[in-house]
Design an enzyme around this catalytic site. Structure first.
Site, mmCIF file in Angstrom:
data_model
loop_
_atom_site.group_PDB
_atom_site.id
_atom_site.type_symbol
_atom_site.label_atom_id
_atom_site.label_comp_id
_atom_site.label_asym_id
_atom_site.label_seq_id
_atom_site.Cartn_x
_atom_site.Cartn_y
_atom_site.Cartn_z
ATOM 1 N N LYS A 178 0.813 -1.227 0.000
ATOM 2 C CA LYS A 178 0.000 0.000 0.000
ATOM 3 C C LYS A 178 0.843 1.272 0.000
ATOM 4 O O LYS A 178 0.396 2.307 -0.463
ATOM 5 C CB LYS A 178 -1.009 0.005 1.153
ATOM 6 C CG LYS A 178 -0.505 0.445 2.516
ATOM 7 C CD LYS A 178 -1.720 0.630 3.456
ATOM 8 C CE LYS A 178 -1.357 1.197 4.811
ATOM 9 N NZ LYS A 178 -0.625 0.243 5.673
ATOM 10 N N HIS A 193 1.356 -3.874 14.688
ATOM 11 C CA HIS A 193 1.871 -2.694 13.977
ATOM 12 C C HIS A 193 1.965 -1.546 14.977
ATOM 13 O O HIS A 193 0.993 -1.237 15.648
ATOM 14 C CB HIS A 193 0.953 -2.324 12.807
ATOM 15 C CG HIS A 193 1.630 -1.472 11.773
ATOM 16 N ND1 HIS A 193 2.179 -0.243 12.075
ATOM 17 C CD2 HIS A 193 1.863 -1.674 10.460
ATOM 18 C CE1 HIS A 193 2.720 0.265 10.981
ATOM 19 N NE2 HIS A 193 2.543 -0.582 9.983
ATOM 20 N N GLU A 210 6.929 -5.921 7.898
ATOM 21 C CA GLU A 210 6.172 -5.386 6.765
ATOM 22 C C GLU A 210 6.533 -3.928 6.509
ATOM 23 O O GLU A 210 5.673 -3.054 6.567
ATOM 24 C CB GLU A 210 4.671 -5.498 7.050
ATOM 25 C CG GLU A 210 4.189 -6.901 7.358
ATOM 26 C CD GLU A 210 2.804 -6.931 8.009
ATOM 27 O OE1 GLU A 210 2.302 -5.865 8.426
ATOM 28 O OE2 GLU A 210 2.232 -8.024 8.102
HETATM 29 C C1 LIG Z 1 0.443 0.292 6.409
HETATM 30 C C2 LIG Z 1 0.875 -1.015 6.930
HETATM 31 C C3 LIG Z 1 2.228 -1.385 6.852
HETATM 32 C C4 LIG Z 1 3.315 -0.473 6.357
HETATM 33 O O1 LIG Z 1 3.552 0.539 7.269
HETATM 34 P P1 LIG Z 1 4.816 1.524 7.088
HETATM 35 O O2 LIG Z 1 4.664 2.468 8.208
HETATM 36 O O3 LIG Z 1 4.700 2.162 5.751
HETATM 37 O O4 LIG Z 1 6.049 0.695 7.203
HETATM 38 C C5 LIG Z 1 2.568 -2.654 7.282
HETATM 39 N N1 LIG Z 1 1.644 -3.502 7.788
HETATM 40 C C6 LIG Z 1 0.333 -3.179 7.876
HETATM 41 C C7 LIG Z 1 -0.631 -4.183 8.417
HETATM 42 C C8 LIG Z 1 -0.097 -1.919 7.464
HETATM 43 O O5 LIG Z 1 -1.390 -1.592 7.582
#
Ligand SMILES: *Cc1c(COP(=O)(O)O)cnc(C)c1O
Length: 379
Positions: free
Chosen positions: A47, A184, A261
């Site tokens: 994303k 996260h 991620e």
């Molecule tokens: C948006 C998102 C990410 C990426 O986050 P960053 O801050 O860009 O590293 C990773 N995992 C999940 C589940 C997300 O929603």
């Protein structure tokens, strides 16, 4: 060639607004992450920037992917059509996590035949997955503190850690396999203690789950949030990596598969936007410039990502506090009310760096202004 000369030449060749994606920077960011966190497999969060050329570069470096919609899933899955049949199943498990805890029934039905790995955080979702994607593997998303992160991501998703084992039991009783835990800490997370707290919470859940006989858990997915160096106040990633590696060794034996991620960290610094001055006036005493790109296009991160971008000029000169606007008729389309800029003229170029994450991913066609053109260099 010097960077400004290159940007100038590319703008002359392609016109503006123009996004320049440097694949050398993508590779550098990827390798740095790998080297500093050697136990962690990278699942690039699509994303942040779903540009197929970027996905391809990461794919060739050995990346796995975090997707959150069917269309992102297919964008990544396209790469495996080239693989022999035998490698495909392994690819799905090793290469893609569907990291959206909420999935529509139609999505689950479509995903089931790929036997995907998907996240969940509530009992209702367990029933949906059991009925519509019984071949899926599960990863439990838990809620962890997001204190001080620029973009908060814990209010919408994540089971309270106290309910984790109950949710694992529920899924296993329904005949589903819970493979691991994810969290996260919030995006552009500069509060490194969030990671440490989250690792301790996760370790507690692993321990409690084992105590209750759920031995299968083997994936710990530490999510994204790794900050991009937008300004010198962001503590170096290497510092975070040192802290993380120490906690991994203390808390998680080698048979736990560690995943992350990262989105922003891998792509933010890899893109530069070049725009042209298309209008100029004074509002009050303040010089005000209008660009051919704005908040509804590449600068969309100003709204959606709460990101600030410095506007840089190719010419030097006495700097004055100036306002910078995008091209649409909406006054929300304000890039900055306080940029220090030399006097600019119609047709002058400006550029913004570190604009690769949550930028053209969220651009619109509002008011008839199309998103910027993209060129890829050093592919
Ligand atoms: C948006 C998102 C990410 C990426 O986050 P960053 O801050 O860009 O590293 C990773 N995992 C999940 C589940 C997300 O929603």
């Amino acid at each position: 060639m010097d960077k400004l000369q290159l940007l100038n030449d590319l703008a002359a060749e392609h016109g503006t607004p123009l996004i320049v994606v440097d694949h050398e920077a993508l590779r550098r960011n990827y390798q740095t992450f790998r080297q500093l966190l050697p136990r962690v497999q990278i699942y690039y969060a699509v994303k942040a920037n779903p540009d197929p050329a970027i996905l391809e570069t990461f794919y060739h470096l050995g990346a796995s992917f975090d997707v959150a919609s069917l269309s992102e899933f297919h964008l990544v899955h396209k790469n495996i059509e080239k693989l022999p049949d035998a490698d495909r199943q392994q690819f799905i498990w090793g290469k893609i996590i569907y990291a959206n805890p909420i999935k529509a029934i139609a999505t689950l039905k479509e995903l089931d035949r790929y036997k995907p790995l998907v996240t969940y955080d509530n009992p209702e979702e367990v029933q949906k997955v059991r009925q519509h994607a019984p071949h899926a593997g599960l990863v439990l998303r838990v809620k962890v503190p997001n204190t001080g992160a620029v973009v908060e991501l814990s209010s919408k998703f994540g089971a309270p850690p106290g309910e984790a084992v109950r949710l694992i039991r529920l899924a296993e009783k329904s005949g589903l396999a819970v493979e691991g835990i994810s969290f996260h800490v919030g995006s552009q997370n500069t509060n490194y203690a969030n990671y440490i707290n989250a690792l301790h919470l996760a370790e507690g859940i692993f321990r409690e789950a084992r105590l209750h006989g759920f031995e299968r858990l083997k994936i710990l997915d530490i999510g994204g949030g790794f900050p991009a160096p937008y300004d010198p106040s962001v503590r170096p990633f290497a510092e975070l990596a040192t802290m993380l590696n120490a906690e991994f060794e203390r808390l998680f034996p080698q048979n736990v598969d560690l995943a992350a991620e990262p989105g922003r960290y891998l792509v933010a610094t890899a893109a530069t936007l070049i725009a042209s001055v298309i209008g100029k006036t004074k509002r009050g005493e303040k010089p005000s410039y209008y660009l051919d790109d704005g908040v509804y296009q590449t600068f969309s991160g100003i709204i959606f990502d709460r990101c600030k971008y410095r506007i840089n000029t190719f010419k030097k000169g006495h700097a004055q506090i100036s306002a910078v606007y995008g091209p649409t008729c909406d006054s929300l389309d304000t890039i900055s009310l306080s940029e220090e800029l030399p006097e600019l003229n119609i047709g002058d170029l400006v550029y913004a760096e570190n604009i690769g994450a949550y930028s053209y991913a969220t651009a619109t066609h509002f008011n008839g202004f199309s998103p910027a053109k993209i060129v890829h260099i050093n592919r």
